[in-house]
Write a protein that holds these residues in place. Structure first.
Motif, PDB file in Angstrom:
ATOM      1  N   TYR A  93       0.858  -1.181   0.000  1.00 24.42           N
ATOM      2  CA  TYR A  93       0.000   0.000   0.000  1.00 24.42           C
ATOM      3  C   TYR A  93       0.896   1.234   0.000  1.00 24.42           C
ATOM      4  O   TYR A  93       1.885   1.308   0.738  1.00 24.42           O
ATOM      5  N   TYR A  94       0.509   2.196  -0.853  1.00 23.54           N
ATOM      6  CA  TYR A  94       1.294   3.425  -0.994  1.00 23.54           C
ATOM      7  C   TYR A  94       0.401   4.621  -0.695  1.00 23.54           C
ATOM      8  O   TYR A  94      -0.698   4.744  -1.241  1.00 23.54           O
ATOM      9  N   PRO A  96       0.636   8.559  -1.050  1.00 30.11           N
ATOM     10  CA  PRO A  96       1.463   9.660  -1.566  1.00 30.11           C
ATOM     11  C   PRO A  96       1.602  10.814  -0.581  1.00 30.11           C
ATOM     12  O   PRO A  96       2.653  11.421  -0.469  1.00 30.11           O
ATOM     13  N   SER A 119       5.346  10.843   2.446  1.00 34.06           N
ATOM     14  CA  SER A 119       4.588   9.744   1.844  1.00 34.06           C
ATOM     15  C   SER A 119       4.921   8.465   2.612  1.00 34.06           C
ATOM     16  O   SER A 119       5.898   8.409   3.368  1.00 34.06           O
ATOM     17  N   LEU A 121       5.004   4.004   2.633  1.00 33.39           N
ATOM     18  CA  LEU A 121       4.967   2.740   1.897  1.00 33.39           C
ATOM     19  C   LEU A 121       4.937   1.589   2.892  1.00 33.39           C
ATOM     20  O   LEU A 121       5.639   1.617   3.915  1.00 33.39           O
ATOM     21  N   ASN A 136       6.861  -1.172   7.214  1.00 33.14           N
ATOM     22  CA  ASN A 136       6.477   0.184   6.812  1.00 33.14           C
ATOM     23  C   ASN A 136       7.678   1.108   6.817  1.00 33.14           C
ATOM     24  O   ASN A 136       8.569   0.988   7.680  1.00 33.14           O
ATOM     25  N   ARG A 139       8.792   8.136   3.217  1.00 29.87           N
ATOM     26  CA  ARG A 139       9.604   8.793   2.194  1.00 29.87           C
ATOM     27  C   ARG A 139       9.229  10.270   2.157  1.00 29.87           C
ATOM     28  O   ARG A 139       8.103  10.642   2.523  1.00 29.87           O
ATOM     29  N   PHE A 147       7.647   5.093  -6.664  1.00 25.19           N
ATOM     30  CA  PHE A 147       7.269   4.287  -5.494  1.00 25.19           C
ATOM     31  C   PHE A 147       7.234   2.798  -5.825  1.00 25.19           C
ATOM     32  O   PHE A 147       7.426   1.949  -4.965  1.00 25.19           O
ATOM     33  N   GLU A 148       6.992   2.449  -7.137  1.00 25.93           N
ATOM     34  CA  GLU A 148       6.969   1.028  -7.510  1.00 25.93           C
ATOM     35  C   GLU A 148       8.329   0.377  -7.246  1.00 25.93           C
ATOM     36  O   GLU A 148       8.407  -0.780  -6.825  1.00 25.93           O
ATOM     37  N   ASP A 150      10.538   1.324  -4.992  1.00 26.10           N
ATOM     38  CA  ASP A 150      10.673   1.160  -3.539  1.00 26.10           C
ATOM     39  C   ASP A 150       9.897  -0.056  -3.047  1.00 26.10           C
ATOM     40  O   ASP A 150      10.374  -0.830  -2.203  1.00 26.10           O
ATOM     41  N   ILE A 151       8.685  -0.215  -3.535  1.00 19.45           N
ATOM     42  CA  ILE A 151       7.848  -1.336  -3.093  1.00 19.45           C
ATOM     43  C   ILE A 151       8.471  -2.665  -3.502  1.00 19.45           C
ATOM     44  O   ILE A 151       8.504  -3.624  -2.710  1.00 19.45           O
TER      45      ILE A 151
END
Length: 530
Positions: A93-94, A96, A119, A121, A136, A139, A147-148, A150-151
């Motif tokens: 889950y992100y 922003p 934000s 993540l 968790n 950022r 963010f993709e 990072d995830i």
């Protein structure tokens, strides 16, 4: 992905693998991982939140960048907030902008500064396809990183964390098994080296031994319950010897033998001038027991006026000497014993309820000897052997004397038996102890005749002894119990401390079915004749 960021993440991943590989425990490993995320990749306020099966909630297990108070506030229901959602859905889950996400609760209260720039993540920590927790991180908006990416990176880290948690659980389980095996081995070594051990193979004493081996390696307070003389002091000594406190003091205090006005100073010590005659300072028994074990025998006699002070020692491990304001701390394990019903004392306001609960963490009930008669022969042999070593005399019981001792109720339990055997060895002029010689040494009102020994057995007690096997002794004991119980098996079993199944086995083993039928028929005829 930017080349320099790709290199940073590979470097961070290598450092994470090394941190996990070198860590000795779960907490230090997770702290190391989160520190790397923060310092190498600017992933701030990183947390690992794990599911607690006991509470059914999620709570922060490790963190970096949170104070202790903030970490303590990080507890979530499974249906609560972003963390709960990630755990339930097993999906990343992100967020922003945490200011625009209603699910973002900030329960730790750690993001009040620069809140508008943050934000968030989160990825699930999975093991065998099931969620066990959530990873968790925070950022900053201005970080020019998709963010993709990072995830994807955090998923890899979460997988490593999940595998380490699984490995850690297996290690802890293995350690628990090894501790139990080690305790059992220590017990056998102590027994073989003539250290303290339990003599008795009855089911009741086997269970007592199992409880001893289970609780000894722990720090738990143990409450030993049972009649006077059953061996509570011996069991306390065994628990100490099997614990990691072996080698440190084992201090025994009989709470009933010390006058109330002296007990406080005896236990907690005193300073010079604390009372008339206190010409110097003296440490108490608790201080003497530091790093070891203190055994409070007859705890039911502990004065009410001192029970609050004892409770504080149990809970806080601290106290003050008599006449002093200086608080002292100790590291001591407390074992207690009583032959009284503490619950009844609580109801009569003679014992504090909170102290009772604190002492009663792990109770062990030691049954009286009359309820485990199958242990009598083994105990008699044990004490005869001990007296042989102490006095250099090998002694034997004639069959009639042995039969009387098996049927004897032993009101003083094992202590009475030990004292009796020592007196008999000292007083007897013969190596054979006969029933006639034995009678005068048994407790008043507990003579062999009153315990079911026939006049003929007494008459023949001084005849030359002959070999009597344990099998013959047991058969005679079972027959006598049946006769006393009107040939009712379950009643006879109860008098011998046996279960109905154990009694049935002995009846079949010795072929007593026809004898029981004849005995019942004889009783019926006698009743009809009346």
């Amino acid at each position: 992905m930017y080349p320099h960021l790709h290199g940073l993440k590979l470097s961070a991943l290598l450092a994470i693998c090394q941190a996990i590989d070198q860590a000795l425990d779960l907490e230090s490993a997770l702290d190391g991982v989160l520190c790397i995320l923060s310092e190498k990749l600017s992933m701030q306020r990183a947390t690992v939140t794990l599911h607690d099966p006991e509470t059914g909630q999620l709570s922060i297990n490790a963190s970096y960048g949170l104070t202790h108070e903030e970490k303590q506030r990080g507890v979530y229901r499974l249906d609560e907030g972003v963390t709960g959602r990630i755990f339930r859905t097993k999906e990343p889950y992100y967020v922003p902008d945490i200011t625009k996400e209603p699910l973002f609760l900030d329960k730790t209260g750690s993001r009040k500064i620069r809140r508008g720039l943050i934000s968030f993540l989160g990825v699930p920590i999975l093991l065998h396809g099931e969620s066990i927790g959530v990873l968790n991180v925070d950022r900053l908006f201005e970080d020019e990183v998709a963010f993709e990416e990072d995830i994807d990176f955090l998923k890899i880290v979460a997988t490593l964390i999940g595998q380490f948690i699984s490995l850690n659980e297996k290690i802890l389980e293995r350690e628990a098994v090894l501790k139990r095996e080690n305790t059992s081995l220590k017990y056998q070594i102590s027994k073989n080296n003539k250290g303290p051990y339990i003599v008795g193979q009855s089911s009741a004493m086997v269970e007592v031994q199992r409880q001893i081996e289970k609780v000894s390696p722990t720090r738990a307070t143990v409450l030993l319950l049972g009649e006077s003389g059953v061996g509570k002091t011996l069991i306390a000594r065994i628990i100490h010897e099997l614990s990691d406190r072996k080698g440190h003091p084992f201090i025994k205090i009989n709470c009933a033998s010390i006058p109330e006005n002296l007990l406080e100073s005896e236990l907690f010590g005193y300073e010079k001038g604390a009372f008339t005659g206190a010409t110097g300072s003296r440490s108490g028994r608790f201080e003497e027991a530091d790093c070891g074990t203190i055994f409070l025998d007859e705890i039911g006699e502990f004065p009410m006026i001192l029970q609050a002070k004892l409770l504080r020692v149990l809970q806080e491990k601290e106290f003050e000497r008599l006449g002093s304001n200086r608080t002292r701390t100790i590291n001591v394990r407390i074992l207690a014993a009583t032959n009284r019903d503490l619950g009844e004392l609580v109801e009569r306001n003679e014992f504090r309820l909170d102290l009772y609960y604190r002492l009663n963490i792990f109770p062990i009930l030691v049954p009286p000897l009359r309820e485990r008669k199958e242990d009598i022969t083994g105990l008699l042999n044990h004490f005869l052997q001990k007296m042989s070593e102490d006095y250099g005399r090998q002694m034997f019981f004639t069959p009639a004397a042995l039969d009387a001792l098996i049927k004897y109720d032993w009101p003083g339990n094992v202590r009475e038996m030990q004292n009796l055997i020592e007196r008999l060895v000292i007083m007897s002029d013969s190596e054979y102890i006969t029933l006639e010689f034995l009678k005068s040494y048994l407790a008043p009102g507990q003579s062999p005749v009153q315990n079911g020994i026939s006049h003929d057995a007494q008459k023949n007690s001084d005849e030359p002894p002959h070999c009597t096997s344990l099998k013959e002794v047991e058969r005679n004991e079972v027959v006598a119990a049946l006769e006393r119980s009107g040939w009712i098996q379950y009643k006879a079993a109860d008098t011998l401390g046996l279960s109905a199944r154990q009694m049935g086995y002995r009846v079949k083993r010795y072929g007593l079915e026809s004898m029981i039928a004849e005995g019942r028929a004889r009783l019926r005829r006698m009743k009809d004749g009346d």
